[in-house]
Design a protein around this motif. Structure first.
Motif, PDB file in Angstrom:
ATOM      1  N   PRO A 190     -10.276 -13.953  -2.060  1.00 53.80           N
ATOM      2  CA  PRO A 190      -9.594 -14.003  -3.356  1.00 53.80           C
ATOM      3  C   PRO A 190     -10.081 -15.221  -4.150  1.00 53.80           C
ATOM      4  O   PRO A 190     -10.687 -16.131  -3.589  1.00 53.80           O
ATOM      5  CB  PRO A 190      -8.116 -14.133  -2.971  1.00 53.80           C
ATOM      6  CG  PRO A 190      -8.114 -14.694  -1.599  1.00 53.80           C
ATOM      7  CD  PRO A 190      -9.376 -14.224  -0.940  1.00 53.80           C
ATOM      8  N   PRO A 191      -9.800 -15.263  -5.441  1.00 50.58           N
ATOM      9  CA  PRO A 191     -10.297 -16.351  -6.295  1.00 50.58           C
ATOM     10  C   PRO A 191      -9.893 -17.756  -5.842  1.00 50.58           C
ATOM     11  O   PRO A 191     -10.651 -18.693  -5.973  1.00 50.58           O
ATOM     12  CB  PRO A 191      -9.699 -16.041  -7.672  1.00 50.58           C
ATOM     13  CG  PRO A 191      -9.298 -14.618  -7.624  1.00 50.58           C
ATOM     14  CD  PRO A 191      -9.054 -14.266  -6.194  1.00 50.58           C
ATOM     15  N   ASN A 192      -8.707 -17.934  -5.302  1.00 55.04           N
ATOM     16  CA  ASN A 192      -8.225 -19.262  -4.915  1.00 55.04           C
ATOM     17  C   ASN A 192      -8.400 -19.540  -3.416  1.00 55.04           C
ATOM     18  O   ASN A 192      -7.726 -20.403  -2.858  1.00 55.04           O
ATOM     19  CB  ASN A 192      -6.757 -19.421  -5.301  1.00 55.04           C
ATOM     20  CG  ASN A 192      -5.884 -18.385  -4.617  1.00 55.04           C
ATOM     21  OD1 ASN A 192      -6.371 -17.425  -4.012  1.00 55.04           O
ATOM     22  ND2 ASN A 192      -4.585 -18.570  -4.717  1.00 55.04           N
ATOM     23  N   TYR A 193      -9.314 -18.865  -2.798  1.00 54.92           N
ATOM     24  CA  TYR A 193      -9.499 -18.921  -1.345  1.00 54.92           C
ATOM     25  C   TYR A 193      -9.781 -20.339  -0.841  1.00 54.92           C
ATOM     26  O   TYR A 193      -9.267 -20.752   0.194  1.00 54.92           O
ATOM     27  CB  TYR A 193     -10.631 -17.967  -0.952  1.00 54.92           C
ATOM     28  CG  TYR A 193     -10.839 -17.816   0.528  1.00 54.92           C
ATOM     29  CD1 TYR A 193      -9.863 -17.247   1.339  1.00 54.92           C
ATOM     30  CD2 TYR A 193     -12.019 -18.235   1.128  1.00 54.92           C
ATOM     31  CE1 TYR A 193     -10.055 -17.091   2.694  1.00 54.92           C
ATOM     32  CE2 TYR A 193     -12.224 -18.072   2.492  1.00 54.92           C
ATOM     33  CZ  TYR A 193     -11.240 -17.496   3.266  1.00 54.92           C
ATOM     34  OH  TYR A 193     -11.434 -17.349   4.620  1.00 54.92           O
ATOM     35  N   GLU A 194     -10.580 -21.101  -1.577  1.00 54.17           N
ATOM     36  CA  GLU A 194     -10.955 -22.454  -1.149  1.00 54.17           C
ATOM     37  C   GLU A 194      -9.756 -23.401  -1.117  1.00 54.17           C
ATOM     38  O   GLU A 194      -9.776 -24.408  -0.413  1.00 54.17           O
ATOM     39  CB  GLU A 194     -12.047 -23.043  -2.057  1.00 54.17           C
ATOM     40  CG  GLU A 194     -13.393 -22.365  -1.911  1.00 54.17           C
ATOM     41  CD  GLU A 194     -13.479 -21.056  -2.710  1.00 54.17           C
ATOM     42  OE1 GLU A 194     -12.704 -20.889  -3.680  1.00 54.17           O
ATOM     43  OE2 GLU A 194     -14.303 -20.211  -2.341  1.00 54.17           O
ATOM     44  N   ASP A 195      -8.709 -23.091  -1.885  1.00 53.17           N
ATOM     45  CA  ASP A 195      -7.526 -23.954  -1.916  1.00 53.17           C
ATOM     46  C   ASP A 195      -6.918 -24.130  -0.527  1.00 53.17           C
ATOM     47  O   ASP A 195      -6.480 -25.230  -0.170  1.00 53.17           O
ATOM     48  CB  ASP A 195      -6.463 -23.399  -2.867  1.00 53.17           C
ATOM     49  CG  ASP A 195      -6.903 -23.422  -4.320  1.00 53.17           C
ATOM     50  OD1 ASP A 195      -7.940 -24.058  -4.631  1.00 53.17           O
ATOM     51  OD2 ASP A 195      -6.220 -22.791  -5.162  1.00 53.17           O
ATOM     52  N   LYS A 196      -6.897 -23.078   0.250  1.00 56.50           N
ATOM     53  CA  LYS A 196      -6.306 -23.148   1.594  1.00 56.50           C
ATOM     54  C   LYS A 196      -7.119 -24.095   2.489  1.00 56.50           C
ATOM     55  O   LYS A 196      -6.556 -24.817   3.299  1.00 56.50           O
ATOM     56  CB  LYS A 196      -6.216 -21.758   2.210  1.00 56.50           C
ATOM     57  CG  LYS A 196      -5.475 -21.705   3.522  1.00 56.50           C
ATOM     58  CD  LYS A 196      -4.021 -22.161   3.437  1.00 56.50           C
ATOM     59  CE  LYS A 196      -3.125 -21.037   3.037  1.00 56.50           C
ATOM     60  NZ  LYS A 196      -1.690 -21.378   3.199  1.00 56.50           N
ATOM     61  N   PHE A 197      -8.439 -24.119   2.324  1.00 59.06           N
ATOM     62  CA  PHE A 197      -9.263 -25.033   3.107  1.00 59.06           C
ATOM     63  C   PHE A 197      -8.939 -26.485   2.753  1.00 59.06           C
ATOM     64  O   PHE A 197      -8.908 -27.349   3.629  1.00 59.06           O
ATOM     65  CB  PHE A 197     -10.758 -24.738   2.915  1.00 59.06           C
ATOM     66  CG  PHE A 197     -11.195 -23.493   3.632  1.00 59.06           C
ATOM     67  CD1 PHE A 197     -11.606 -23.548   4.953  1.00 59.06           C
ATOM     68  CD2 PHE A 197     -11.181 -22.268   2.989  1.00 59.06           C
ATOM     69  CE1 PHE A 197     -12.007 -22.395   5.625  1.00 59.06           C
ATOM     70  CE2 PHE A 197     -11.574 -21.116   3.653  1.00 59.06           C
ATOM     71  CZ  PHE A 197     -11.984 -21.183   4.978  1.00 59.06           C
ATOM     72  N   ARG A 198      -8.671 -26.752   1.490  1.00 61.50           N
ATOM     73  CA  ARG A 198      -8.282 -28.109   1.080  1.00 61.50           C
ATOM     74  C   ARG A 198      -6.923 -28.480   1.680  1.00 61.50           C
ATOM     75  O   ARG A 198      -6.699 -29.630   2.070  1.00 61.50           O
ATOM     76  CB  ARG A 198      -8.278 -28.237  -0.439  1.00 61.50           C
ATOM     77  CG  ARG A 198      -9.699 -28.358  -1.012  1.00 61.50           C
ATOM     78  CD  ARG A 198      -9.686 -28.696  -2.483  1.00 61.50           C
ATOM     79  NE  ARG A 198      -9.378 -27.559  -3.336  1.00 61.50           N
ATOM     80  CZ  ARG A 198     -10.248 -26.600  -3.668  1.00 61.50           C
ATOM     81  NH1 ARG A 198     -11.472 -26.639  -3.204  1.00 61.50           N
ATOM     82  NH2 ARG A 198      -9.895 -25.612  -4.463  1.00 61.50           N
ATOM     83  N   GLU A 199      -6.015 -27.513   1.766  1.00 58.51           N
ATOM     84  CA  GLU A 199      -4.723 -27.767   2.420  1.00 58.51           C
ATOM     85  C   GLU A 199      -4.927 -28.092   3.899  1.00 58.51           C
ATOM     86  O   GLU A 199      -4.247 -28.959   4.449  1.00 58.51           O
ATOM     87  CB  GLU A 199      -3.812 -26.542   2.303  1.00 58.51           C
ATOM     88  CG  GLU A 199      -3.251 -26.286   0.938  1.00 58.51           C
ATOM     89  CD  GLU A 199      -2.396 -25.027   0.920  1.00 58.51           C
ATOM     90  OE1 GLU A 199      -1.555 -24.853   1.834  1.00 58.51           O
ATOM     91  OE2 GLU A 199      -2.578 -24.212   0.006  1.00 58.51           O
ATOM     92  N   ILE A 200      -5.843 -27.400   4.539  1.00 59.01           N
ATOM     93  CA  ILE A 200      -6.125 -27.622   5.952  1.00 59.01           C
ATOM     94  C   ILE A 200      -6.785 -28.990   6.156  1.00 59.01           C
ATOM     95  O   ILE A 200      -6.544 -29.650   7.170  1.00 59.01           O
ATOM     96  CB  ILE A 200      -7.007 -26.489   6.519  1.00 59.01           C
ATOM     97  CG1 ILE A 200      -6.254 -25.157   6.454  1.00 59.01           C
ATOM     98  CG2 ILE A 200      -7.438 -26.787   7.951  1.00 59.01           C
ATOM     99  CD1 ILE A 200      -7.118 -23.923   6.717  1.00 59.01           C
ATOM    100  N   ASP A 201      -7.575 -29.432   5.193  1.00 57.83           N
ATOM    101  CA  ASP A 201      -8.242 -30.739   5.300  1.00 57.83           C
ATOM    102  C   ASP A 201      -7.246 -31.870   5.543  1.00 57.83           C
ATOM    103  O   ASP A 201      -7.572 -32.857   6.189  1.00 57.83           O
ATOM    104  CB  ASP A 201      -9.061 -31.043   4.035  1.00 57.83           C
ATOM    105  CG  ASP A 201     -10.390 -30.315   4.001  1.00 57.83           C
ATOM    106  OD1 ASP A 201     -10.922 -29.970   5.081  1.00 57.83           O
ATOM    107  OD2 ASP A 201     -10.910 -30.100   2.887  1.00 57.83           O
ATOM    108  N   VAL A 202      -6.030 -31.735   5.044  1.00 57.18           N
ATOM    109  CA  VAL A 202      -5.001 -32.765   5.199  1.00 57.18           C
ATOM    110  C   VAL A 202      -4.705 -33.015   6.678  1.00 57.18           C
ATOM    111  O   VAL A 202      -4.329 -34.128   7.062  1.00 57.18           O
ATOM    112  CB  VAL A 202      -3.720 -32.359   4.431  1.00 57.18           C
ATOM    113  CG1 VAL A 202      -2.571 -33.302   4.712  1.00 57.18           C
ATOM    114  CG2 VAL A 202      -4.003 -32.273   2.939  1.00 57.18           C
ATOM    115  N   ILE A 203      -4.907 -32.016   7.513  1.00 63.72           N
ATOM    116  CA  ILE A 203      -4.632 -32.142   8.947  1.00 63.72           C
ATOM    117  C   ILE A 203      -5.403 -33.325   9.531  1.00 63.72           C
ATOM    118  O   ILE A 203      -4.902 -34.050  10.384  1.00 63.72           O
ATOM    119  CB  ILE A 203      -5.013 -30.844   9.695  1.00 63.72           C
ATOM    120  CG1 ILE A 203      -4.217 -29.646   9.165  1.00 63.72           C
ATOM    121  CG2 ILE A 203      -4.861 -30.990  11.206  1.00 63.72           C
ATOM    122  CD1 ILE A 203      -2.738 -29.806   9.151  1.00 63.72           C
TER     123      ILE A 203
END
Length: 189
Positions: A79-92
């Protein structure tokens, strides 16, 4: 999806390579504890292998489900905002939030480092293998809930990426231990 597979593969290579270097560190550094309630680097390495074990149970099952759901010729697009979830995961990886580890992921400190190292190498190979099976976007066909930091639904690529960020989090923890060890050694000399 090739960019996603490449991103996850690079994170796997980088973090597993860095974690492997810790097994060659000085014995006294690996056993150093700044306080009794802190883990030493040996325990951190064991914890990583335990966490990976449980994450890989889910990743392996989800990979099989994704492959069962694929349709020949179908190209799975993010989906268009797919990369956003990877940025959320980066916080880990940054260690800025706390979570309570399940008891079954607590290290005993009794496992031989050679066994932990071999296990981590096997886990790396399993992650790379799963990723190779999902090279055409099939990893998007399965969603798995991740409660850590309220990440919510992750696909298989994101779940593997989470595993790498968990490793990175603990690499940073061991780097801090190393600095504390060096400071303690400098004061003792």
């Amino acid at each position: 999806m090739r960019n996603v597979v490449q991103l996850v593969r690079e994170a796997l290579v980088e973090n597993f390579r860095e974690i492997d270097q810790w097994f060659d560190k000085d014995h006294s550094l690996l056993h150093f504890k700044p306080t009794l309630d802190h883990w030493n680097a040996r325990e951190v390495l064991e914890h990583i292998s335990l966490a990976n074990y449980f994450l890989l149970l889910i990743i392996n099952k989800s990979t099989r489900r994704a492959l069962d759901r694929r349709v020949n010729g179908l190209i799975v697009m993010p989906p268009p905002n797919y990369e956003d979830k990877f940025r959320e995961i980066d916080v880990i990886s940054d260690g800025t939030f706390q979570w309570v580890r399940p008891e079954h992921m607590e290290p005993t400190g009794l496992q031989a480092m050679s066994e932990v190292r071999a296990l981590l190498k096997q886990q790396y190979a399993q992650c790379v293998y799963n990723l190779s099976l999902l090279k055409n976007g099939e990893g998007r066909l399965v969603s798995i809930n991740m409660s850590v930091n309220n990440l919510g639904k992750l696909d298989v690529y994101q779940y593997i990426y989470f595993l790498t960020k968990h490793i990175q989090r603990h690499i940073r923890q061991m780097q801090k231990l190393e600095l504390q060890y060096e400071e303690t050694e400098a004061l003792a000399s």
